[in-house]
Design an enzyme around this catalytic site. Structure first.
Site, PDB file in Angstrom:
ATOM      1  N   SER A  61       0.793  -1.235   0.000  1.00 61.62           N
ATOM      2  CA  SER A  61       0.000   0.000   0.000  1.00 61.62           C
ATOM      3  C   SER A  61       0.821   1.279   0.000  1.00 61.62           C
ATOM      4  O   SER A  61       0.258   2.373  -0.147  1.00 61.62           O
ATOM      5  CB  SER A  61      -0.946   0.010   1.203  1.00 61.62           C
ATOM      6  OG  SER A  61      -2.020  -0.883   0.995  1.00 61.62           O
ATOM      7  N   LYS A  64       0.280   3.693  -2.792  1.00 62.11           N
ATOM      8  CA  LYS A  64      -0.800   4.678  -2.801  1.00 62.11           C
ATOM      9  C   LYS A  64      -0.302   6.103  -2.655  1.00 62.11           C
ATOM     10  O   LYS A  64      -1.056   7.054  -2.902  1.00 62.11           O
ATOM     11  CB  LYS A  64      -1.813   4.344  -1.706  1.00 62.11           C
ATOM     12  CG  LYS A  64      -2.592   3.064  -2.006  1.00 62.11           C
ATOM     13  CD  LYS A  64      -3.368   2.554  -0.814  1.00 62.11           C
ATOM     14  CE  LYS A  64      -4.061   1.235  -1.161  1.00 62.11           C
ATOM     15  NZ  LYS A  64      -4.560   0.524   0.016  1.00 62.11           N
ATOM     16  N   SER A 121      -6.483   3.525   4.014  1.00 60.27           N
ATOM     17  CA  SER A 121      -5.764   2.674   3.060  1.00 60.27           C
ATOM     18  C   SER A 121      -6.716   1.888   2.183  1.00 60.27           C
ATOM     19  O   SER A 121      -6.464   0.722   1.836  1.00 60.27           O
ATOM     20  CB  SER A 121      -4.806   1.723   3.785  1.00 60.27           C
ATOM     21  OG  SER A 121      -3.854   1.198   2.898  1.00 60.27           O
ATOM     22  N   LYS A 223       2.676   6.579   4.852  1.00 57.83           N
ATOM     23  CA  LYS A 223       1.845   5.438   4.446  1.00 57.83           C
ATOM     24  C   LYS A 223       2.476   4.114   4.838  1.00 57.83           C
ATOM     25  O   LYS A 223       3.666   3.899   4.654  1.00 57.83           O
ATOM     26  CB  LYS A 223       1.642   5.472   2.924  1.00 57.83           C
ATOM     27  CG  LYS A 223       0.580   4.515   2.440  1.00 57.83           C
ATOM     28  CD  LYS A 223      -0.803   4.995   2.818  1.00 57.83           C
ATOM     29  CE  LYS A 223      -1.846   3.898   2.664  1.00 57.83           C
ATOM     30  NZ  LYS A 223      -1.731   2.823   3.669  1.00 57.83           N
TER      31      LYS A 223
END
Length: 382
Positions: A61, A64, A121, A223
């Site tokens: 993730s 992202k 997320s 993140k």
């Protein structure tokens, strides 16, 4: 005739500023259990720690961040607004893993989708944005990769908007650290979303997955990521007293290890290193003698503010010298490179920064040149 020679070291710098202008600092050694890691001082671009930083890895993730860069890019270009809405396709609605819990066929505000991606997320929110901006997630991923190359992320390739496992979807710690810096610099007006600790959508409240936001240590982004293959990862950004560090770690064995190891590395970076201003843009560094000019000297300046990041144990080891050919023949145009600052220290790569003319200097007229030449002969050419 001009002769190239090193000028005397700038002694006051050697006593005050230290040695860490090289791209990679030879800091007090520290190891990490992360499979891949990099720690960068954003103010100077100095790498304080790296371990397999250019090794290709699944990004999960953390991908992202690139998805959000694309969204913020569209907003800045005026092609998208926070109040625009986007539809939830069945494909987005069926996404597994972390979710925003979007409703099928719902029209969702872009700002809510942004929060869903950054805070929760949400894989579903990422796909909604990708399809809304590019028509399909596949096309959006192609655009992600193209834009990444333009930003200098030459070790990255994106196949989706979420970081969902794919053998051809990868990046490196070095690229993710560079991407984080681009996002913070290019879109400061949107960076605040990364520090928000919770978001409620569809009646479901979820907390930000970044564990360092809750530790009161200056972290304000960015993140987390996790897959079975990649392990646990985190791209983190922390600021203290105007100094910002970017950390990327991956391949950690658990959520707790991710939180503890990331905190330890950031604390080490703030504790063992410091960043100092060396010269301000346009501030005279030295003077160069001018030959046959309307002025006998010209100030030497740097094009941009010059800062150094240093290891605290190395502060007396820096040698800073000015190297140039002088006297410099007139005419001289402001901004012309006349020499360079050379910085050296044991254990660090030599760093060179151009020195520019701080002002223009006209050439003397014929009478002035004759007079200067005569004076030169009288003085013995010294």
């Amino acid at each position: 005739m001009s002769v190239a020679h090193p000028r005397k070291p700038i002694a006051w710098i050697a006593g005050v500023i230290v040695s860490c202008l090289a791209s990679v600092a030879s800091a007090a050694s520290i190891d990490t259990i992360a499979r891949q890691a990099i720690l960068v001082d954003m103010s100077t671009g100095t790498t304080l720690l790296e371990k397999n930083a250019h090794q290709r890895m699944p990004t999960s993730s953390m991908s992202k961040i690139m998805t959000m860069y694309m969204v913020f890019d569209r907003i800045k270009a005026g092609r998208l607004s926070l109040d625009d809405t986007m539809p939830v396709s069945e494909r987005a609605w069926r996404m597994q893993g972390s979710k925003m819990f979007t409703e099928l066929n719902a029209q969702i505000k872009v700002e809510d989708l942004i929060r869903g991606v950054i805070i929760q997320s949400g894989n579903d929110a990422s796909v909604v944005l990708a399809e809304g901006l590019s028509g399909s997630e596949e096309r959006f991923a192609e655009e992600m990769t193209k834009r990444a190359k333009e930003l200098g992320l030459n070790e990255s390739n994106f196949k989706n908007a979420t970081g969902w496992p794919d053998d051809n979807h990868y990046s490196t710690c070095a690229d993710l650290a560079l991407l984080a810096q681009h996002l913070i610099k290019d879109y400061p007006e949107h960076y605040h979303y990364y520090s928000q600790t919770e978001f409620t959508y569809h009646g479901i409240k979820q907390g930000n997955r970044n564990p360092l936001l809750y530790r009161n240590m200056g972290v304000d982004g960015m993140k987390t990521g996790h897959t079975d293959t990649a392990g646990y990862g985190l791209t983190a950004s922390a600021e203290r007293n105007g100094r910002r560090l970017i950390l990327v770690v991956n391949g950690l064995p658990s959520m707790q290890a991710r939180a503890d190891e990331s905190a330890r590395l950031l604390e080490w970076g703030f504790r063992e290193f410091e960043s100092y201003a060396l010269f301000k843009k346009g501030e005279p560094v030295d003077q160069a003698a001018v030959w046959l000019g309307a002025s006998n000297t010209v100030p030497l300046v740097v094009a941009e503010d010059l800062r150094v990041t240093m290891n605290r144990d190395e502060r007396r080891n820096l040698k800073v010298s000015v190297v140039l050919d002088e006297p410099v023949p007139a005419p001289i145009e402001q901004g012309a490179q006349l020499g360079k600052i050379v910085m050296e220290a044991p254990g660090f790569s030599k760093k060179e920064v151009p020195l520019l003319a701080g002002q223009s200097v006209d050439r003397l007229g014929i009478v002035g040149r004759i007079g200067a030449a005569a004076m030169h002969l009288v003085s013995g050419g010294s």
